[in-house]
Design an enzyme around this catalytic site. Structure first.
Site, short mmCIF file in Angstrom:
data_model
loop_
_atom_site.label_atom_id
_atom_site.label_comp_id
_atom_site.label_asym_id
_atom_site.label_seq_id
_atom_site.Cartn_x
_atom_site.Cartn_y
_atom_site.Cartn_z
N GLU A 125 26.83 15.31 -24.57
CA GLU A 125 25.99 14.76 -23.51
C GLU A 125 26.44 15.21 -22.13
O GLU A 125 25.94 14.74 -21.12
CB GLU A 125 25.90 13.23 -23.61
CG GLU A 125 27.20 12.51 -23.75
CD GLU A 125 27.03 11.00 -24.00
OE1 GLU A 125 25.93 10.47 -23.88
OE2 GLU A 125 28.05 10.37 -24.32
N CYS A 179 20.38 11.47 -30.49
CA CYS A 179 20.18 10.01 -30.42
C CYS A 179 19.65 9.56 -29.06
O CYS A 179 19.57 8.37 -28.81
CB CYS A 179 21.46 9.27 -30.77
SG CYS A 179 22.86 9.73 -29.76
N ASP A 202 21.91 11.28 -21.37
CA ASP A 202 22.94 11.70 -20.43
C ASP A 202 22.95 13.21 -20.22
O ASP A 202 23.16 13.68 -19.12
CB ASP A 202 24.32 11.22 -20.92
CG ASP A 202 24.55 9.77 -20.54
OD1 ASP A 202 24.24 9.42 -19.38
OD2 ASP A 202 25.01 8.99 -21.38
N HIS A 253 5.73 0.85 -14.10
CA HIS A 253 6.36 -0.17 -14.95
C HIS A 253 5.38 -0.66 -16.02
O HIS A 253 5.74 -0.87 -17.16
CB HIS A 253 6.76 -1.40 -14.13
CG HIS A 253 7.59 -1.08 -12.95
ND1 HIS A 253 8.56 -0.12 -12.97
CD2 HIS A 253 7.59 -1.59 -11.69
CE1 HIS A 253 9.13 -0.06 -11.79
NE2 HIS A 253 8.56 -0.94 -10.99
C1 PEP Z 1 22.34 9.32 -24.54
O1 PEP Z 1 23.03 9.51 -23.54
O2 PEP Z 1 21.34 10.01 -24.82
C2 PEP Z 1 22.67 8.23 -25.48
C3 PEP Z 1 22.04 8.11 -26.63
O3 PEP Z 1 23.62 7.33 -25.12
P1 PEP Z 1 23.40 6.16 -24.06
O4 PEP Z 1 21.92 6.09 -23.78
O5 PEP Z 1 23.95 4.94 -24.71
O6 PEP Z 1 24.21 6.64 -22.91
MG MG Z 2 24.97 8.61 -23.35
#
Ligand code: PEP
Ligand code: MG
Length: 825
Positions: free
Chosen positions: A691, A762, A715, A455
């Site tokens: 994802e 992302c 994800d 952490h």
């Molecule tokens: C992801 O899954 O990489 C993503 C950007 O969406 P979240 O983290 O909001 O699930």
């Molecule tokens: Mg996601």
């Protein structure tokens, strides 16, 4: 791209901005670049996004959806010696109309960026009567094809080298350049200097001067040959000393710093630890003392009353942890918030609660019984020789103390940290300790235990505090107030630094800060690679404050608006008007920059109690994201109405999360289109997140039905590796750089390329310099990252060429483990 001189008109006139755009549009029509209809698109774009660049230059261009009206990528220039008012006081003399099917116009943009920095040159181009002059300047002094060929022919850089930021106000002008040439000639090694995408021989004065190295340029010096290392060392030192330039020598502070920091050989005694967060801190030690909690063994109350106290404390403890979780989720993302969720699970542990209840029945007070129980379980966990399980013992003690405080007779104060800067030393830091740290006062962190994924390490990195972990118990014996150096990059705590150590550490700290500052200063420059490829660096945001912060940090738009944050931490569903207001405020904050709005992604770790969704065994595999929206299309339609109503405030795109089948995509698109028509809004581009592995396997089919993909690596990793991204033991192995995930990304990009759509990313690895490099090499066009990562990701991208990142990505794909990918050099 062809840069036709016939597409340049000098000595033009325009009545106003619209007239200027129409005229430059006509030039593009005449040159065969666009259909006349594209002019309306250029005018429409200007309504939502001002294309004024600076120094009297504007770059009108059309809306992406009208790209089919472009026949051939091209640029036209209308010179207006008298100028025309663009916006408020902005007077434009060069109207550069751009019709671009893809990215080819960026070489021109990059050359424009140079002119932008040069008011004199801009003025000259505004009045020159020679169209060829403008053509040459905008194509970098030669035609674009020749430029590309030159880049191909340019000598390759060498592997061994370092970067240097030129801070002298005059750049690397003749005098220091001569000194650099003289110095380089003393070595046999071949030595090259790179400035942006130009490379020159360090032994040639002309070669160096032609690089046009100006103030703030980041140059790279590399060498190859028998004495390459020696040559680089000598040049490094000479640059650090100001290269015989009197002005620079006098103003020592303005000397540029190497970007790659060298390890320091300290003279004083050191404690060897593990590097957890880079940077150097110097200051007095402060040992963390936690508050002492006093509980009586026996209680005078009845066992029933003590049991009730225990139950009440458990409920309150859970509520506190849940609030901490939501707060962390909003501020730092799911990864860090997961810690508190996992801690909450301890409060449901039947064995631990059973033991405490049994002790209470035997006459113990609730506090004493709870303490006995959690200490026994924590001890058992820490006795197991396993790093992950002993980390859980720390979590258990953290949550144990939280509850104990609620049951205590007396609690001494929480850690009493001084209100002056310190280097905090502790056995280990719990998430509760670190959540309240003030980064202005805690200069550095050193823990006796813990590893790079502890952490402490995660939080220190997110707060940008230098940290070392796993320093062993020696650090706990250091006296409060003694001055130390904490070297986060080398993983060292220097316990008795000499004057020389302090001086060296001070220089290294300045270099590190200069690097960060140089990156911040360059944050508004586009991320154009050395060979001209552009990567869009955009932000992940959740609210209007972050929209503002993203623009300030140099974000070129928003690649992911997590709309679910509008639904969290409240008791009722937000109304359509509330959503409309929130989204409109964010679009306005982006000031014309594009924003991808992801529709609601509730479920998984993001639970919204007032939606009364049924409890699920595996929420990540349950009714999450688009599945929830299709089941509860009332919620979906309300959100879409708000989005379409807000779309008139600026350029947006819509993206669906968690698409696993074509049926889902088609159903979501059908509802979206229905709502759009009801609202009467213009069409917007529609994309989907990639994802779920099934979406990758069907990417060819999906690519025919959307305008873009954005890969959610968080994800995608959890579903590909079957590792819950919130799992306390597995989460650290769920690494997005696992070659299995990289191969899924490659497949996605291939499918998108075949269908002619673009791909962004992302998830978390997009904001990690190594991740950004590999994603770029795999062909991802847009990186959507957390706000603090924008400047460093842009700097990283600028330092690379497409050729080298492609080669690097190929090597990463060939690895078998994430650790192997992370070890690639
Ligand atoms: C992801 O899954 O990489 C993503 C950007 O969406 P979240 O983290 O909001 O699930
Ligand atoms: Mg996601």
């Amino acid at each position: 791209m062809q840069f036709k001189e016939s597409a340049i008109r000098v000595g033009g006139q325009a009545l106003d901005k619209s007239d200027a755009i129409a005229k430059v549009g006509e030039l593009l029509v005449k040159s065969g670049n666009i259909e006349p209809g594209y002019i309306a698109s250029m005018l429409a774009r200007e309504e939502v996004a001002n294309t004024y660049l600076g120094n009297g230059i504007a770059i009108p261009h059309g809306i992406p959806k009208d790209r089919e009206l472009i026949r051939e990528t091209g640029v036209a220039v209308l010179q207006l010696p008298e100028g025309v008012i663009w916006n408020n006081d902005e007077r434009v003399h060069l109207v550069v109309g751009i019709a671009a099917k893809s990215d080819e116009h960026l070489t021109i943009l990059s050359n424009l960026t140079d002119v932008l920095d040069d008011a004199e040159e801009a003025k000259r181009l505004a009045t020159t009567t020679d169209a060829g002059d403008i053509a040459r300047r905008l194509s970098g002094g030669q035609d674009v094809a020749a430029d590309a060929a030159a880049a191909e022919d340019a000598p390759q850089e060498y592997e061994l080298g370092f970067e240097h930021v030129v801070t002298s106000p005059h750049g690397l002008h003749a005098r220091p350049a001569t000194a650099l040439v003289d110095l380089s000639k003393r070595f046999d090694a071949n030595i090259l200097v790179r400035n942006k995408n130009k490379v020159g021989d360090a032994k040639s004065l002309i070669g160096l001067l032609k690089l046009g190295i100006e103030k703030d340029a980041t140059i790279r010096i590399s060498a190859e040959g028998p004495d390459a290392a020696k040559a680089l060392e000598a040049i490094f030192n000479a640059l650090a000393e100001g290269l015989e330039d009197e002005e620079e020598a006098a103003a020592e502070a303005s000397v540029g710093a190497p970007i790659a920091l060298e390890a320091i050989a300290y003279e004083g005694p050191v404690i060897k630890a593990i590097s957890a967060s880079p940077g150097i801190a110097m200051g007095p030690v402060c040992q963390l003392q936690r508050g002492r909690i006093v509980v009586a063994e026996k209680s005078s109350a009845t066992a029933k009353a003590e049991l009730q106290r225990l139950e009440a404390a458990v409920l309150q403890g859970k509520a506190e942890l849940s609030a901490l979780h939501d707060d962390m989720l909003a501020k730092q993302g799911a990864g860090k918030a997961a810690i508190f969720k996992a801690q909450g699970e301890f409060l449901d542990d039947p064995e631990m609660l059973g033991k405490a209840r049994a002790l209470i029945s035997d006459g113990a007070s609730a506090g004493w019984a709870w303490k006995e129980s959690y200490e026994e379980h924590a001890e058992a966990l820490s006795a197991i020789k396993d790093e992950i399980l002993s980390a859980r013992a720390l979590d258990l003690r953290d949550v144990g103390r939280r509850l104990l405080k609620l049951l205590a007779d007396k609690v001494e104060d929480d850690p009493d940290l001084p209100d002056s800067p310190i280097i905090l030393v502790a056995d280990d830091l719990t998430p509760s300790d670190t959540a309240g740290l003030d980064p202005n006062l805690v200069l550095g962190l050193c823990t006796a235990s813990g590893g790079p994924t502890s952490h402490t390490a995660i939080i220190a990195r997110s707060l940008d505090i230098p940290a070392v972990v796993g320093a062993g118990t020696d650090c706990l014996a250091l006296e409060d107030g003694m001055h130390v150096i904490l070297d986060g990059a080398s993983g060292l705590l220097v316990t008795g630094p000499t004057e020389k150590d302090f001086a060296a550490a001070g220089m290294a700290r300045n270099a590190y800060e200069q690097q960060a500052e140089a990156e911040r200063n360059a944050c508004y420059q586009p991320a154009i690679m050395r060979d001209g490829h552009r990567i869009e660096v955009v932000a992940n945001i959740g609210n209007v404050e972050e929209a503002n912060a993203a623009v300030v940090a140099g974000g070129e738009g928003v690649g992911l608006l997590r709309t679910e944050f509008q639904f969290l931490q409240r008791d009722t569903e937000p109304t359509e008007d509330e959503q409309y207001e929130a989204i409109s405020a964010m679009i306005r904050a982006m000031n014309g920059l594009p924003m991808i709005i992801r529709t609601l992604d509730i479920g998984g770790d993001k639970d919204v109690p007032y939606l009364s969704t049924p409890e699920e065994m595996n929420p990540f595999l349950g009714v999450r994201g688009i599945r929830l929206c299709l089941l509860r299309d009332d919620i979906f339609r309300t959100q879409l109405r708000a989005i379409f109503r807000a779309s008139r405030h600026g350029p947006i795109r819509i993206m669906y999360p968690m698409i696993s089948s074509l049926d889902e995509l088609r159903a979501a698109k059908a509802i979206t289109e229905e709502v759009r028509q009801q609202v009467g809004a213009d069409p917007v581009e529609i994309g989907m997140m990639i994802e779920i592995p099934s979406a990758v396997m069907m990417a060819e089919e999906f690519a025919r039905e959307v305008d873009f993909f954005s890969i959610g690596t968080n994800d995608l990793t959890q579903y590909a590796l079957a590792m819950d991204r919130m799992h306390p033991q597995l989460a650290k192995m769920a690494d997005g750089l696992n070659p299995a995930v990289l191969r899924l990304i490659r497949k996605t990009v291939e499918a998108a390329d075949a269908a002619g759509i673009w791909v962004g990313a992302c998830g978390g690895i997009a904001g990690d310099p190594l991740g950004a490099m590999i994603l770029t090499g795999l062909g991802v066009h847009e990186l959507s990252v957390s706000i603090p990562a924008i400047a460093s990701v842009k700097a990283k991208v600028r330092s690379l060429s497409m050729q080298e990142v492609r080669a690097f990505a190929t090597r990463a794909l060939a690895c078998t483990e994430a650790s192997e990918v992370r070890a690639l050099k």
